[in-house]
Write a protein that holds these residues in place. Structure first.
Motif, mmCIF file in Angstrom:
data_model
loop_
_atom_site.group_PDB
_atom_site.id
_atom_site.type_symbol
_atom_site.label_atom_id
_atom_site.label_comp_id
_atom_site.label_asym_id
_atom_site.label_seq_id
_atom_site.Cartn_x
_atom_site.Cartn_y
_atom_site.Cartn_z
ATOM 1 N N ALA A 156 37.158 47.423 -41.794
ATOM 2 C CA ALA A 156 36.225 46.949 -40.770
ATOM 3 C C ALA A 156 36.361 45.446 -40.545
ATOM 4 N N ALA A 157 36.582 44.690 -41.627
ATOM 5 C CA ALA A 157 36.748 43.239 -41.475
ATOM 6 C C ALA A 157 38.009 42.907 -40.700
ATOM 7 N N MET A 158 39.113 43.593 -40.979
ATOM 8 C CA MET A 158 40.360 43.314 -40.260
ATOM 9 C C MET A 158 40.251 43.682 -38.787
ATOM 10 N N ILE A 159 39.696 44.872 -38.506
ATOM 11 C CA ILE A 159 39.578 45.297 -37.113
ATOM 12 C C ILE A 159 38.552 44.444 -36.374
ATOM 13 N N GLY A 160 37.442 44.125 -37.043
ATOM 14 C CA GLY A 160 36.404 43.334 -36.389
ATOM 15 C C GLY A 160 36.861 41.941 -36.019
ATOM 16 N N VAL A 165 38.899 37.984 -31.917
ATOM 17 C CA VAL A 165 39.915 37.073 -31.379
ATOM 18 C C VAL A 165 40.295 37.472 -29.961
ATOM 19 N N ARG A 166 40.515 38.739 -29.747
ATOM 20 C CA ARG A 166 40.975 39.198 -28.439
ATOM 21 C C ARG A 166 39.890 39.093 -27.372
ATOM 22 N N LEU A 183 40.319 32.805 -38.813
ATOM 23 C CA LEU A 183 39.519 33.713 -39.628
ATOM 24 C C LEU A 183 40.215 35.056 -39.795
ATOM 25 N N HIS A 184 40.791 35.567 -38.713
ATOM 26 C CA HIS A 184 41.495 36.856 -38.783
ATOM 27 C C HIS A 184 42.685 36.786 -39.734
ATOM 28 N N ALA A 185 43.468 35.723 -39.639
ATOM 29 C CA ALA A 185 44.614 35.567 -40.539
ATOM 30 C C ALA A 185 44.156 35.413 -41.983
ATOM 31 N N GLY A 186 43.065 34.698 -42.207
ATOM 32 C CA GLY A 186 42.552 34.535 -43.565
ATOM 33 C C GLY A 186 42.035 35.834 -44.153
#
Length: 335
Positions: A156-160, A165-166, A183-186
Motif C-alpha cells: 500500500a505504501a509503494m502504490i500510494g 507522484v503521478r 518519498l516514493h523512491a525512499g
C-alpha cells in the motif's frame, strides 16, 4: 460266465462315473478361484485411494519447478542477446530511435535526458534509504516483518506514493511533486532493505547483473523499430496479473511445498522475464512520449519526466530483486 461279465461291466462303468465326477470337479474348481480373485481385485481397487489434490499440492517440493525457471531465464537471455546483436548491428529494415536521435530537436533530447536523470536520482535515493534502514535496528525490524499485514502495508505504501507522484502536475523547479518523488523512491528503498540478509556479495553481483540487463534491454529498445514493443501492452498486462497472483500465493504457501515451489518459480523466474519485457515497453514509451509531446511553446501542460522515469525505476528495482533472489539459490536449501 454271465456273472463274470456283469462284474466286469460294473467294474468298467464305476470308474467312468467317478471320472465324470472328477472331471466336473476339475473344471469347477478353477472357475471358483477366478471368481474369488476378481472379487478380491475389485474390492482392493475400491478400497485403494490415490493422493488427493491437497496432498499433491502440499507434498514436499522437488527441484523440477526451479529447474524449469532457470531454463526459461536462460532461454530469455539467449533471445535478448540475439535481439541485441540483430538490432544493434542495424539488421532491421526499419529505423529505430537511435537512428532518429541525430535528427531530434533539442527539446526532445532534453526530455529524454531529464527522464533518465530522474531515474538515476530515484536509484540513488533508494540506495541511500536502504542503507539508512539497515543501520537502524528498529527500522529494520519494522520493514523485515514477514506477516501478511506488514506486507500489505508495504504494498500500500509503494502504490500510494506512486499514485501521489503521478497525481501532482509537473512544474520546473523544486516543488511538491519532487518531494513526493523522493518519498516514493525512499519508500521503495526501505521496503527492499531486508534483501541485505542475503549478503553483500550477492547484492553486489545482483547490482552488476542488473546494470547489464537494464543497459542491454535499453539498447535493444532504442535500436529496435519504434513500435516493435509498444504493441505488447495487452499480453504484458495479462502476464502481470499472473505474476502478481503467484506472488500473493507465496505469502500463504512456502516454497518447501510442491504448489509453493511452482508459485515461487512463477513469481521470481517468470517475473524476471516479464519485467524485462516491461522495460522494453517502457523505454520505447518514454521515447514516443518525448517525440510526440507538443512543443514547449504550444503545449498546454509541460512534459513530465518524473512520471516517465517512475516506470523505468520500478522495472529496474524489480529486476534487481529477482536477480538477487535467483543468485541466493534454491530457497529450500538456504542456510
Amino acid at each position: 460266465m454271465l456273472s463274470t461279465a456283469r462284474m466286469l461291466c460294473r467294474g468298467l462303468s464305476r470308474p467312468a462315473s467317478l471320472n465324470a465326477k472328477l472331471t466336473v470337479i476339475h473344471f469347477a474348481a478353477p472357475t471358483r478361484t477366478v471368481a474369488n480373485d476378481a472379487k478380491t481385485n475389485l474390492a482392493s481397487r475400491l478400497t485403494r485411494r490415490g493422493p488427493t489434490l491437497k496432498e499433491r499440492a502440499m507434498a514436499p517440493a522437488k527441484d523440477s519447478a526451479f529447474n524449469l525457471g532457470r531454463m526459461a531465464v536462460a532461454g530469455g537471455s539467449v533471445v535478448g542477446v540475439g535481439a541485441l546483436c540483430f538490432y544493434g548491428l542495424g539488421l532491421s529494415s526499419q529505423p529505430g530511435a537511435i537512428d532518429r536521435a541525430a535528427f531530434w530537436p533539442d527539446y526532445v533530447k532534453q526530455r529524454v535526458h531529464h527522464t533518465y536523470m530522474y531515474f538515476a536520482g530515484s536509484t540513488a535515493i533508494a540506495v541511500a534509504s536502504a542503507a539508512a534502514v539497515m543501520r537502524s535496528p528498529k527500522a529494520m525490524s519494522l520493514v523485515a516483518r514477514g506477516s501478511i499485514p506488514a506486507m500489505l502495508c508495504s504494498v500500500a505504501a509503494m502504490i500510494g506514493t506512486q499514485m501521489l507522484v503521478r497525481s501532482i502536475p509537473y512544474e520546473p523547479g523544486v516543488n511538491m511533486k519532487h518531494l513526493a518523488w523522493a518519498l516514493h523512491a525512499g519508500v521503495l528503498g526501505a521496503v527492499f532493505a531486508p534483501l541485505s540478509f542475503l549478503g553483500g556479495a550477492i547484492l553486489t553481483r545482483a547490482a552488476w547483473y542488473t546494470a547489464g540487463v537494464v543497459g542491454g534491454l535499453s539498447t535493444v529498445a532504442m535500436c529496435a523499430p519504434s513500435d516493435k514493443f509498444l504493441n505488447m501492452g495487452g499480453p504484458l498486462a495479462a502476464g502481470l496479473g499472473v505474476v502478481f497472483a503467484a506472488s500473493v500465493g507465496t505469502w500463504f504457501l512456502p516454497p518447501s511445498t510442491a504448489l509453493g515451489a511452482g508459485l515461487y518459480s512463477i513469481s521470481v523466474y517468470g517475473g524476471l522475464l516479464l519485467i524485462s519485457a516491461f522495460l522494453l515497453y517502457d523505454t520505447q514509451k518514454v521515447v514516443r512520449s518525448a517525440e510526440n509531446h507538443p512543443h514547449p511553446s504550444f503545449a498546454a501542460t509541460p512534459f513530465d519526466p518524473i512520471n516517465q522515469s517512475i516506470h523505468i525505476f520500478i522495472d529496474t528495482a524489480n529486476i534487481f530483486v529477482r536477480i538477487a533472489m535467483i543468485l541466493a539459490g534454491n530457497p529450500n536449501r538456504r542456510k
